[in-house]
Design a protein around this motif. Structure first.
Motif, PDB file in Angstrom:
ATOM      1  N   ARG A 192       0.804  -1.230   0.000  1.00  0.00           N
ATOM      2  CA  ARG A 192       0.000   0.000   0.000  1.00  0.00           C
ATOM      3  C   ARG A 192       0.838   1.282   0.000  1.00  0.00           C
ATOM      4  NH1 ARG A 192      -4.433  -1.708   4.671  1.00  0.00           N
ATOM      5  NH2 ARG A 192      -5.182  -3.636   3.627  1.00  0.00           N
ATOM      6  N   PHE A 193       2.061   1.245   0.529  1.00  0.00           N
ATOM      7  CA  PHE A 193       2.838   2.477   0.606  1.00  0.00           C
ATOM      8  C   PHE A 193       3.318   2.866  -0.795  1.00  0.00           C
ATOM      9  CE2 PHE A 193       4.307   3.351   5.177  1.00  0.00           C
ATOM     10  CZ  PHE A 193       3.105   2.896   5.694  1.00  0.00           C
ATOM     11  N   PRO A 194       3.332   4.160  -1.063  1.00  0.00           N
ATOM     12  CA  PRO A 194       3.811   4.601  -2.387  1.00  0.00           C
ATOM     13  C   PRO A 194       5.313   4.390  -2.544  1.00  0.00           C
ATOM     14  CG  PRO A 194       3.334   6.487  -0.989  1.00  0.00           C
ATOM     15  CD  PRO A 194       2.859   5.282  -0.240  1.00  0.00           C
ATOM     16  N   GLU A 195       5.762   4.532  -3.782  1.00  0.00           N
ATOM     17  CA  GLU A 195       7.167   4.282  -4.087  1.00  0.00           C
ATOM     18  C   GLU A 195       8.079   5.240  -3.324  1.00  0.00           C
ATOM     19  OE1 GLU A 195      10.211   4.410  -7.929  1.00  0.00           O
ATOM     20  OE2 GLU A 195       8.034   4.465  -8.225  1.00  0.00           O
ATOM     21  N   LYS A 196       7.673   6.476  -3.147  1.00  0.00           N
ATOM     22  CA  LYS A 196       8.503   7.445  -2.443  1.00  0.00           C
ATOM     23  C   LYS A 196       8.724   7.026  -0.998  1.00  0.00           C
ATOM     24  CE  LYS A 196       9.048  12.448  -2.053  1.00  0.00           C
ATOM     25  NZ  LYS A 196       8.416  13.775  -2.329  1.00  0.00           N
ATOM     26  N   ASP A 197       7.678   6.504  -0.364  1.00  0.00           N
ATOM     27  CA  ASP A 197       7.822   6.034   1.010  1.00  0.00           C
ATOM     28  C   ASP A 197       8.718   4.806   1.091  1.00  0.00           C
ATOM     29  OD1 ASP A 197       6.151   8.073   1.691  1.00  0.00           O
ATOM     30  OD2 ASP A 197       4.392   6.823   2.084  1.00  0.00           O
ATOM     31  N   LEU A 198       8.588   3.901   0.133  1.00  0.00           N
ATOM     32  CA  LEU A 198       9.429   2.714   0.139  1.00  0.00           C
ATOM     33  C   LEU A 198      10.896   3.074  -0.069  1.00  0.00           C
ATOM     34  CD1 LEU A 198       7.281   0.124  -1.860  1.00  0.00           C
ATOM     35  CD2 LEU A 198       7.609   0.303   0.621  1.00  0.00           C
ATOM     36  N   ARG A 199      11.163   4.045  -0.914  1.00  0.00           N
ATOM     37  CA  ARG A 199      12.535   4.489  -1.101  1.00  0.00           C
ATOM     38  C   ARG A 199      13.113   5.065   0.191  1.00  0.00           C
ATOM     39  NH1 ARG A 199      14.732   5.269  -6.164  1.00  0.00           N
ATOM     40  NH2 ARG A 199      13.384   4.686  -7.927  1.00  0.00           N
ATOM     41  N   ALA A 200      12.319   5.847   0.892  1.00  0.00           N
ATOM     42  CA  ALA A 200      12.790   6.423   2.152  1.00  0.00           C
ATOM     43  C   ALA A 200      13.041   5.328   3.191  1.00  0.00           C
ATOM     44  CB  ALA A 200      11.781   7.434   2.669  1.00  0.00           C
ATOM     45  N   ILE A 201      12.156   4.327   3.231  1.00  0.00           N
ATOM     46  CA  ILE A 201      12.334   3.230   4.192  1.00  0.00           C
ATOM     47  C   ILE A 201      13.588   2.430   3.863  1.00  0.00           C
ATOM     48  CG2 ILE A 201      11.340   1.053   4.972  1.00  0.00           C
ATOM     49  CD1 ILE A 201       8.578   2.345   4.676  1.00  0.00           C
ATOM     50  N   TYR A 202      13.776   2.117   2.609  1.00  0.00           N
ATOM     51  CA  TYR A 202      14.953   1.359   2.220  1.00  0.00           C
ATOM     52  C   TYR A 202      16.236   2.149   2.495  1.00  0.00           C
ATOM     53  CZ  TYR A 202      11.755  -1.774  -0.244  1.00  0.00           C
ATOM     54  OH  TYR A 202      10.754  -2.662  -0.560  1.00  0.00           O
ATOM     55  N   ALA A 203      16.208   3.437   2.203  1.00  0.00           N
ATOM     56  CA  ALA A 203      17.394   4.261   2.456  1.00  0.00           C
ATOM     57  C   ALA A 203      17.728   4.292   3.943  1.00  0.00           C
ATOM     58  CB  ALA A 203      17.170   5.674   1.925  1.00  0.00           C
ATOM     59  N   HIS A 204      16.707   4.370   4.784  1.00  0.00           N
ATOM     60  CA  HIS A 204      16.939   4.390   6.241  1.00  0.00           C
ATOM     61  C   HIS A 204      17.578   3.083   6.705  1.00  0.00           C
ATOM     62  CE1 HIS A 204      15.959   5.613  10.414  1.00  0.00           C
ATOM     63  NE2 HIS A 204      15.910   4.301  10.602  1.00  0.00           N
ATOM     64  N   GLU A 205      17.023   1.959   6.297  1.00  0.00           N
ATOM     65  CA  GLU A 205      17.539   0.673   6.759  1.00  0.00           C
ATOM     66  C   GLU A 205      18.899   0.353   6.141  1.00  0.00           C
ATOM     67  OE1 GLU A 205      16.139  -0.701   9.180  1.00  0.00           O
ATOM     68  OE2 GLU A 205      14.291   0.471   9.148  1.00  0.00           O
ATOM     69  N   LEU A 206      19.103   0.733   4.899  1.00  0.00           N
ATOM     70  CA  LEU A 206      20.413   0.494   4.281  1.00  0.00           C
ATOM     71  C   LEU A 206      21.496   1.378   4.883  1.00  0.00           C
ATOM     72  CD1 LEU A 206      19.484   0.037   0.525  1.00  0.00           C
ATOM     73  CD2 LEU A 206      20.172  -1.713   2.179  1.00  0.00           C
ATOM     74  N   SER A 207      21.112   2.528   5.420  1.00  0.00           N
ATOM     75  CA  SER A 207      22.081   3.341   6.144  1.00  0.00           C
ATOM     76  C   SER A 207      22.538   2.617   7.409  1.00  0.00           C
ATOM     77  CB  SER A 207      21.467   4.698   6.497  1.00  0.00           C
ATOM     78  OG  SER A 207      22.356   5.453   7.289  1.00  0.00           O
ATOM     79  N   HIS A 208      21.616   1.969   8.116  1.00  0.00           N
ATOM     80  CA  HIS A 208      22.007   1.134   9.263  1.00  0.00           C
ATOM     81  C   HIS A 208      22.947   0.015   8.827  1.00  0.00           C
ATOM     82  CE1 HIS A 208      19.595   2.981  12.337  1.00  0.00           C
ATOM     83  NE2 HIS A 208      18.461   2.812  11.675  1.00  0.00           N
ATOM     84  N   TYR A 209      22.630  -0.596   7.703  1.00  0.00           N
ATOM     85  CA  TYR A 209      23.462  -1.709   7.225  1.00  0.00           C
ATOM     86  C   TYR A 209      24.849  -1.235   6.822  1.00  0.00           C
ATOM     87  CZ  TYR A 209      25.148  -5.381   4.119  1.00  0.00           C
ATOM     88  OH  TYR A 209      25.918  -6.342   3.511  1.00  0.00           O
ATOM     89  N   ARG A 210      24.933  -0.110   6.149  1.00  0.00           N
ATOM     90  CA  ARG A 210      26.220   0.394   5.691  1.00  0.00           C
ATOM     91  C   ARG A 210      27.109   0.803   6.857  1.00  0.00           C
ATOM     92  NH1 ARG A 210      26.031   5.152   1.342  1.00  0.00           N
ATOM     93  NH2 ARG A 210      25.091   6.208   3.143  1.00  0.00           N
ATOM     94  N   GLN A 211      26.528   1.295   7.937  1.00  0.00           N
ATOM     95  CA  GLN A 211      27.313   1.686   9.120  1.00  0.00           C
ATOM     96  C   GLN A 211      27.562   0.536  10.085  1.00  0.00           C
ATOM     97  OE1 GLN A 211      26.283   6.219  10.154  1.00  0.00           O
ATOM     98  NE2 GLN A 211      24.569   4.830  10.470  1.00  0.00           N
ATOM     99  N   ARG A 212      27.048  -0.650   9.754  1.00  0.00           N
ATOM    100  CA  ARG A 212      27.196  -1.820  10.629  1.00  0.00           C
ATOM    101  C   ARG A 212      26.620  -1.547  12.021  1.00  0.00           C
ATOM    102  NH1 ARG A 212      28.283  -3.035   6.117  1.00  0.00           N
ATOM    103  NH2 ARG A 212      30.032  -4.301   5.356  1.00  0.00           N
ATOM    104  N   ASP A 213      25.448  -0.922  12.050  1.00  0.00           N
ATOM    105  CA  ASP A 213      24.864  -0.557  13.339  1.00  0.00           C
ATOM    106  C   ASP A 213      24.443  -1.770  14.155  1.00  0.00           C
ATOM    107  OD1 ASP A 213      25.242   2.084  12.730  1.00  0.00           O
ATOM    108  OD2 ASP A 213      23.195   2.446  12.050  1.00  0.00           O
ATOM    109  N   VAL A 214      23.971  -2.823  13.494  1.00  0.00           N
ATOM    110  CA  VAL A 214      23.534  -4.018  14.232  1.00  0.00           C
ATOM    111  C   VAL A 214      24.727  -4.703  14.894  1.00  0.00           C
ATOM    112  CG1 VAL A 214      22.382  -6.244  14.034  1.00  0.00           C
ATOM    113  CG2 VAL A 214      21.555  -4.307  12.698  1.00  0.00           C
ATOM    114  N   ALA A 215      25.816  -4.855  14.138  1.00  0.00           N
ATOM    115  CA  ALA A 215      27.001  -5.508  14.708  1.00  0.00           C
ATOM    116  C   ALA A 215      27.616  -4.669  15.818  1.00  0.00           C
ATOM    117  CB  ALA A 215      28.024  -5.769  13.601  1.00  0.00           C
ATOM    118  N   TRP A 216      27.723  -3.365  15.593  1.00  0.00           N
ATOM    119  CA  TRP A 216      28.268  -2.498  16.640  1.00  0.00           C
ATOM    120  C   TRP A 216      27.348  -2.468  17.862  1.00  0.00           C
ATOM    121  CZ3 TRP A 216      32.886  -0.644  17.497  1.00  0.00           C
ATOM    122  CH2 TRP A 216      33.776  -0.496  16.451  1.00  0.00           C
ATOM    123  N   GLY A 217      26.057  -2.492  17.636  1.00  0.00           N
ATOM    124  CA  GLY A 217      25.137  -2.531  18.771  1.00  0.00           C
ATOM    125  C   GLY A 217      25.310  -3.781  19.605  1.00  0.00           C
TER     126      GLY A 217
END
Length: 334
Positions: free
Chosen positions: A247-272
Motif C-alpha cells: 500500500r505504501f507509495p514508491e517514495k515512502d518505500l525508497r525512504a524506508i529502504y534508504a533508512h535501513e540500508l544506512s544502518h546496514y552500511r554503518q554496521r549498526d547491528v554488529a556495533w550494537g
C-alpha cells in the motif's frame, strides 16, 4: 620529584589492587565519553556514534593492555644523612689488640678453683624410684600448666574475593540472557517471512544501486510486524510488513529502504551487539547503563538524516516517520 612520587604510588596501587585500578580507568573513559557526547549533542550525530564506538573499543582493550603489558614500578628513594655513630670509621683491629694489657692475668691455682670432690646427683630413674623422694616442684608445675587441648574445629567463612566475582558473573549472565528472546524472535521471523517479489523488490534494487552497495541484506515480507526492521549480524535481513509493501507509495518505500540500508552500511547491528556485550560486563556501573540507548539514538539520527537527504523532501520524511510511529503505537510491536 612530586610527580615521580605520585606515579610510583600509582604503580604500586596497580600492583596491589589491579582490578580496582582497572575499574578507575574505565570510569575515567566513560566520564570523558559522556562529556564528549554532551559537547556534540547539537552537532552531527555521527560524532556521537564515533565516540561510543571508540569508547567500547577502549574499554575492551584496557584489560588486554593491563594483562599483556607489564607494569613498571618507579622506586624513588630520598637521600638520608648518616648518624655520627654510623659515619665514624671503624677502629683498626691491630690497635685494639695492642691496647690490651701486656702482662699476664693473675689467675688462682687450679686446685683452688676446681674442688677435689664434686657431689654427683643420682640418676632420674633412681630418684623417682627411691622411697621418700618425690619429683621436683618445677616438673609438677609444668605438667599442671600444659593440659591436653582438644583440636580446634575449622571455622567456615566466605571471603569477599569469592562473593564479588560470583555476583558479577551472575549479573553478566542475566544481562546476556536478555538477548535470548531476541534471538528466538529473529529465528521465528525468518521462518514466518518470505522473500520479497514484484514492485517492492524492484524498488529495493534501485535504492541499492543508488547507494553503491554490492552486498545487501535479504529483503523479506512478513505479516506479524508493524514497522520495517533490519536484523541479523551474520545473515542480515530487511523485513518489510506486507501491507507496507503493498500500500505504501514508491517514495515512502525508497525512504524506508534508504533508512535501513544506512544502518546496514554503518554496521549498526554488529556495533550494537558489541556495545551491548561490553556494557553487560559493566552492568553494575552507573555510567554504562545508558550507553546502549545513547548509541542507538545517534544511529537513528544518522539514518534519518541519510534517508531525508536521499529523498530530498524533509517534510515528507517527517510525515512518514509519524505514520510509522502511529502504527507501532497502535499494535504495540516493532
Amino acid at each position: 620529584m612530586s610527580l615521580l612520587w605520585t606515579l610510583s604510588n600509582l604503580m604500586r596501587w596497580q600492583d596491589s589492587a589491579p582490578l580496582l585500578f582497572l575499574l578507575v580507568k574505565i570510569t575515567l573513559v566513560l566520564a570523558l565519553a559522556w562529556l564528549a557526547v554532551a559537547a556534540t549533542a547539537r552537532r552531527d550525530p555521527r560524532w556521537r556514534v564515533f565516540i561510543w564506538r571508540i569508547t567500547a573499543v577502549g574499554i575492551f582493550v584496557l584489560p588486554l593492555l593491563a594483562w599483556l603489558v607489564p607494569g613498571w614500578i618507579l622506586l624513588i628513594t630520598t637521600p638520608t644523612m648518616a648518624s655520627p655513630a654510623e659515619s665514624a670509621p671503624l677502629a683498626d683491629p691491630l690497635l685494639v689488640m695492642s691496647s690490651a694489657p701486656s702482662s699476664p692475668l693473675n689467675l688462682p691455682p687450679a686446685a683452688s678453683v676446681i674442688p677435689s670432690t664434686v657431689p654427683v646427683s643420682p640418676p632420674m630413674s633412681e630418684r623417682s624410684s627411691a622411697p621418700g623422694i618425690s619429683s621436683s616442684p618445677s616438673t609438677r608445675s609444668v605438667a599442671a600448666l600444659d593440659p591436653i587441648k582438644p583440636a580446634a574445629r575449622p571455622s567456615w567463612s566466605i571471603s569477599w574475593k569469592v562473593v564479588l566475582p560470583m555476583a558479577w558473573l551472575v549479573g553478566v549472565l542475566l544481562a546476556l540472557g536478555k538477548i535470548l528472546p531476541q534471538v528466538r524472535r529473529l529465528k521465528r521471523l525468518r521462518r514466518q517471512t518470505i522473500p520479497a517479489e514484484g514492485r517492492s523488490e524492484e524498488i529495493y534494487r534501485q535504492v541499492l544501486s543508488d547507494f553503491g552497495l554490492t552486498s545487501a541484506p535479504e529483503l523479506r515480507i512478513g505479516s506479524r510486524l508493524a514497522s520495517p526492521l533490519l536484523a541479523g549480524v551474520l545473515r542480515p535481513m530487511l523485513i518489510l510488513p506486507d501491507d507496507v509493501a503493498q500500500r505504501f507509495p514508491e517514495k515512502d518505500l525508497r525512504a524506508i529502504y534508504a533508512h535501513e540500508l544506512s544502518h546496514y552500511r554503518q554496521r549498526d547491528v554488529a556495533w550494537g551487539a558489541g556495545i551491548y556485550s561490553v556494557t553487560s560486563l559493566l552492568w553494575f556501573h552507573p555510567l554504562a547503563r545508558r550507553v546502549m540507548r545513547s548509541h542507538e539514538r545517534a544511529c537513528e539520527e544518522v539514518s534519518d538524516w541519510v534517508s531525508a537527504s536521499y529523498l530530498g523532501d524533509v517534510e515528507h520524511y517527517r510525515r512518514l516517520l509519524a505514520r510509522l510511529a502511529l502504527r507501532i503505537k497502535s499494535t504495540g510491536e516493532l
